[in-house]
Design a protein around this motif. Structure first.
Motif, PDB file in Angstrom:
ATOM      1  N   TRP A  14     -16.386  10.060   1.342  1.00 22.43           N
ATOM      2  CA  TRP A  14     -16.547   8.606   1.357  1.00 22.43           C
ATOM      3  C   TRP A  14     -16.389   8.015  -0.044  1.00 22.43           C
ATOM      4  O   TRP A  14     -15.745   6.980  -0.210  1.00 22.43           O
ATOM      5  CB  TRP A  14     -17.908   8.229   1.931  1.00 22.43           C
ATOM      6  N   PHE A  15     -16.964   8.662  -1.043  1.00 22.30           N
ATOM      7  CA  PHE A  15     -16.940   8.105  -2.388  1.00 22.30           C
ATOM      8  C   PHE A  15     -15.684   8.475  -3.188  1.00 22.30           C
ATOM      9  O   PHE A  15     -15.378   7.811  -4.178  1.00 22.30           O
ATOM     10  CB  PHE A  15     -18.196   8.515  -3.161  1.00 22.30           C
ATOM     11  N   PHE A  16     -14.964   9.511  -2.784  1.00 22.13           N
ATOM     12  CA  PHE A  16     -13.772   9.929  -3.520  1.00 22.13           C
ATOM     13  C   PHE A  16     -12.553  10.085  -2.608  1.00 22.13           C
ATOM     14  O   PHE A  16     -11.848  11.098  -2.679  1.00 22.13           O
ATOM     15  CB  PHE A  16     -14.039  11.247  -4.252  1.00 22.13           C
ATOM     16  N   PRO A  17     -12.249   9.113  -1.757  1.00 22.40           N
ATOM     17  CA  PRO A  17     -11.112   9.284  -0.847  1.00 22.40           C
ATOM     18  C   PRO A  17      -9.763   9.285  -1.563  1.00 22.40           C
ATOM     19  O   PRO A  17      -8.845  10.000  -1.164  1.00 22.40           O
ATOM     20  CB  PRO A  17     -11.227   8.099   0.109  1.00 22.40           C
ATOM     21  N   MET A  18      -9.635   8.507  -2.632  1.00 21.75           N
ATOM     22  CA  MET A  18      -8.359   8.457  -3.350  1.00 21.75           C
ATOM     23  C   MET A  18      -8.086   9.769  -4.090  1.00 21.75           C
ATOM     24  O   MET A  18      -6.941  10.205  -4.164  1.00 21.75           O
ATOM     25  CB  MET A  18      -8.331   7.277  -4.327  1.00 21.75           C
ATOM     26  N   THR A  19      -9.126  10.396  -4.603  1.00 22.61           N
ATOM     27  CA  THR A  19      -8.954  11.682  -5.287  1.00 22.61           C
ATOM     28  C   THR A  19      -8.474  12.735  -4.298  1.00 22.61           C
ATOM     29  O   THR A  19      -7.539  13.496  -4.586  1.00 22.61           O
ATOM     30  CB  THR A  19     -10.278  12.119  -5.938  1.00 22.61           C
ATOM     31  N   VAL A  20      -9.105  12.782  -3.130  1.00 25.84           N
ATOM     32  CA  VAL A  20      -8.712  13.749  -2.104  1.00 25.84           C
ATOM     33  C   VAL A  20      -7.299  13.435  -1.609  1.00 25.84           C
ATOM     34  O   VAL A  20      -6.459  14.326  -1.473  1.00 25.84           O
ATOM     35  CB  VAL A  20      -9.728  13.740  -0.939  1.00 25.84           C
ATOM     36  N   SER A  21      -7.038  12.171  -1.368  1.00 25.81           N
ATOM     37  CA  SER A  21      -5.735  11.762  -0.876  1.00 25.81           C
ATOM     38  C   SER A  21      -4.629  12.086  -1.876  1.00 25.81           C
ATOM     39  O   SER A  21      -3.568  12.593  -1.507  1.00 25.81           O
ATOM     40  CB  SER A  21      -5.747  10.266  -0.570  1.00 25.81           C
ATOM     41  N   ALA A  22      -4.874  11.806  -3.151  1.00 28.75           N
ATOM     42  CA  ALA A  22      -3.871  12.083  -4.176  1.00 28.75           C
ATOM     43  C   ALA A  22      -3.641  13.579  -4.348  1.00 28.75           C
ATOM     44  O   ALA A  22      -2.548  14.007  -4.729  1.00 28.75           O
ATOM     45  CB  ALA A  22      -4.297  11.463  -5.498  1.00 28.75           C
ATOM     46  N   SER A  23      -4.651  14.395  -4.074  1.00 23.79           N
ATOM     47  CA  SER A  23      -4.469  15.843  -4.202  1.00 23.79           C
ATOM     48  C   SER A  23      -3.702  16.431  -3.019  1.00 23.79           C
ATOM     49  O   SER A  23      -3.129  17.509  -3.139  1.00 23.79           O
ATOM     50  CB  SER A  23      -5.818  16.535  -4.354  1.00 23.79           C
ATOM     51  N   ILE A  24      -3.661  15.732  -1.896  1.00 19.59           N
ATOM     52  CA  ILE A  24      -2.964  16.239  -0.712  1.00 19.59           C
ATOM     53  C   ILE A  24      -1.537  15.695  -0.639  1.00 19.59           C
ATOM     54  O   ILE A  24      -0.598  16.440  -0.379  1.00 19.59           O
ATOM     55  CB  ILE A  24      -3.753  15.900   0.570  1.00 19.59           C
ATOM     56  N   ILE A  25      -1.378  14.402  -0.874  1.00 18.52           N
ATOM     57  CA  ILE A  25      -0.050  13.790  -0.786  1.00 18.52           C
ATOM     58  C   ILE A  25       0.641  13.936  -2.140  1.00 18.52           C
ATOM     59  O   ILE A  25       0.107  13.527  -3.168  1.00 18.52           O
ATOM     60  CB  ILE A  25      -0.153  12.310  -0.363  1.00 18.52           C
ATOM     61  N   ARG A  26       1.824  14.476  -2.114  1.00 18.80           N
ATOM     62  CA  ARG A  26       2.569  14.732  -3.346  1.00 18.80           C
ATOM     63  C   ARG A  26       3.025  13.423  -3.987  1.00 18.80           C
ATOM     64  O   ARG A  26       3.280  12.442  -3.299  1.00 18.80           O
ATOM     65  CB  ARG A  26       3.757  15.610  -3.045  1.00 18.80           C
ATOM     66  N   PRO A  27       3.164  13.407  -5.320  1.00 21.56           N
ATOM     67  CA  PRO A  27       3.541  12.170  -6.025  1.00 21.56           C
ATOM     68  C   PRO A  27       4.884  11.591  -5.583  1.00 21.56           C
ATOM     69  O   PRO A  27       5.048  10.382  -5.556  1.00 21.56           O
ATOM     70  CB  PRO A  27       3.591  12.595  -7.496  1.00 21.56           C
ATOM     71  N   GLU A  28       5.845  12.433  -5.205  1.00 23.50           N
ATOM     72  CA  GLU A  28       7.138  11.893  -4.786  1.00 23.50           C
ATOM     73  C   GLU A  28       7.065  11.154  -3.454  1.00 23.50           C
ATOM     74  O   GLU A  28       7.909  10.323  -3.151  1.00 23.50           O
ATOM     75  CB  GLU A  28       8.218  12.984  -4.736  1.00 23.50           C
ATOM     76  N   MET A  59       0.836  -1.187   0.000  1.00 27.84           N
ATOM     77  CA  MET A  59       0.000   0.000   0.000  1.00 27.84           C
ATOM     78  C   MET A  59       0.876   1.244   0.000  1.00 27.84           C
ATOM     79  O   MET A  59       1.948   1.253   0.576  1.00 27.84           O
ATOM     80  CB  MET A  59      -0.921   0.010   1.216  1.00 27.84           C
ATOM     81  N   LYS A  60       0.358   2.272  -0.624  1.00 29.66           N
ATOM     82  CA  LYS A  60       1.062   3.546  -0.709  1.00 29.66           C
ATOM     83  C   LYS A  60       0.505   4.500   0.355  1.00 29.66           C
ATOM     84  O   LYS A  60      -0.573   4.272   0.906  1.00 29.66           O
ATOM     85  CB  LYS A  60       0.862   4.141  -2.100  1.00 29.66           C
ATOM     86  N   PRO A  61       1.235   5.584   0.613  1.00 34.93           N
ATOM     87  CA  PRO A  61       0.719   6.570   1.578  1.00 34.93           C
ATOM     88  C   PRO A  61      -0.653   7.119   1.204  1.00 34.93           C
ATOM     89  O   PRO A  61      -1.456   7.426   2.091  1.00 34.93           O
ATOM     90  CB  PRO A  61       1.783   7.674   1.556  1.00 34.93           C
ATOM     91  N   THR A  62      -0.937   7.243  -0.092  1.00 35.11           N
ATOM     92  CA  THR A  62      -2.269   7.733  -0.477  1.00 35.11           C
ATOM     93  C   THR A  62      -3.360   6.763  -0.041  1.00 35.11           C
ATOM     94  O   THR A  62      -4.461   7.193   0.296  1.00 35.11           O
ATOM     95  CB  THR A  62      -2.358   7.945  -1.999  1.00 35.11           C
ATOM     96  N   HIS A  63      -3.053   5.457  -0.038  1.00 38.82           N
ATOM     97  CA  HIS A  63      -4.044   4.478   0.410  1.00 38.82           C
ATOM     98  C   HIS A  63      -4.315   4.617   1.914  1.00 38.82           C
ATOM     99  O   HIS A  63      -5.464   4.569   2.360  1.00 38.82           O
ATOM    100  CB  HIS A  63      -3.584   3.060   0.091  1.00 38.82           C
ATOM    101  N   TYR A  64      -3.229   4.774   2.685  1.00 36.25           N
ATOM    102  CA  TYR A  64      -3.403   4.959   4.128  1.00 36.25           C
ATOM    103  C   TYR A  64      -4.179   6.236   4.427  1.00 36.25           C
ATOM    104  O   TYR A  64      -5.069   6.261   5.284  1.00 36.25           O
ATOM    105  CB  TYR A  64      -2.039   5.003   4.842  1.00 36.25           C
ATOM    106  N   PHE A  65      -3.829   7.296   3.716  1.00 34.57           N
ATOM    107  CA  PHE A  65      -4.522   8.558   3.946  1.00 34.57           C
ATOM    108  C   PHE A  65      -5.977   8.476   3.479  1.00 34.57           C
ATOM    109  O   PHE A  65      -6.859   9.083   4.094  1.00 34.57           O
ATOM    110  CB  PHE A  65      -3.782   9.703   3.258  1.00 34.57           C
ATOM    111  N   ALA A  66      -6.234   7.726   2.428  1.00 35.04           N
ATOM    112  CA  ALA A  66      -7.621   7.534   1.977  1.00 35.04           C
ATOM    113  C   ALA A  66      -8.438   6.826   3.053  1.00 35.04           C
ATOM    114  O   ALA A  66      -9.626   7.130   3.244  1.00 35.04           O
ATOM    115  CB  ALA A  66      -7.641   6.752   0.674  1.00 35.04           C
TER     116      ALA A  66
END
Length: 168
Positions: free
Chosen positions: A63-77, A1-8
């Motif tokens: 609830w329905f878009f946690p990965m979108t929110v997570s990806a917008s907060i956590i930087r790709p690097e 799992m990636k940090p975006t998954h944990y944050f989601a």
């Protein structure tokens, strides 16, 4: 799992907390719909609906878009697969968790103070609610709390970097 998954996952937990808050806030809506106000203070039904529907809509979106929110907060690097997580990544996720926790209470306090502020300025009621200095100070504190929560969520990586910089 990636940090975006944990944050989601944390975002979905926050959505659950918002739904619980909405259930608590719905008692205000029921009181306004049944008696036309809150404890004999005239409150428009639209205001009560907004105080219930806004957190509910935000909770549903989270609830329905946690990965979108997570990806917008956590930087790709930072979003690399985790074998063992590095200390900065763990700390960033913890700062985000604290930020979301504080944000939950800041949003609920903001809705509370907006409700009281709206009730205090009701010109059509026979008795208006008086907001003294202590209440106004609490409102300012809530604004500061809301700003700090947004800062923690928006700048979690910077805050965690400052926390790890122990060589000064």
């Amino acid at each position: 799992m990636k940090p975006t998954h944990y944050f989601a996952i944390l975002i979905r937990l926050f959505a659950i907390a918002l739904v619980i808050y909405t259930v608590r806030q719905s008692s205000v809506l029921v009181e306004v719909l049944t008696s036309g106000g809150i404890q004999d203070y005239g409150v428009p039904a639209g205001f009560a609906w907004v105080s219930v529907l806004c957190p509910l809509v935000v909770a549903l979106l989270l609830w329905f878009f946690p990965m979108t929110v997570s990806a917008s907060i956590i930087r790709p690097e930072l979003d690399q697969p985790i074998e063992p997580m590095s200390a900065p990544s763990i700390l960033t996720v913890l700062v985000l968790a604290i930020g979301l926790y504080v944000l939950y209470f800041a949003i609920s306090d903001t809705v509370y103070w907006l409700t009281l502020w709206q009730m205090s300025g009701d010109k059509y009621s026979e008795s208006t609610l008086y907001l003294g200095g202590e209440s106004k100070a609490a409102m300012v504190t809530t604004v500061v709390e809301l700003l700090l929560a947004v800062l923690l969520v928006a700048r979690a990586r910077t805050v965690s970097g400052l926390m790890l910089n122990l060589t000064r």
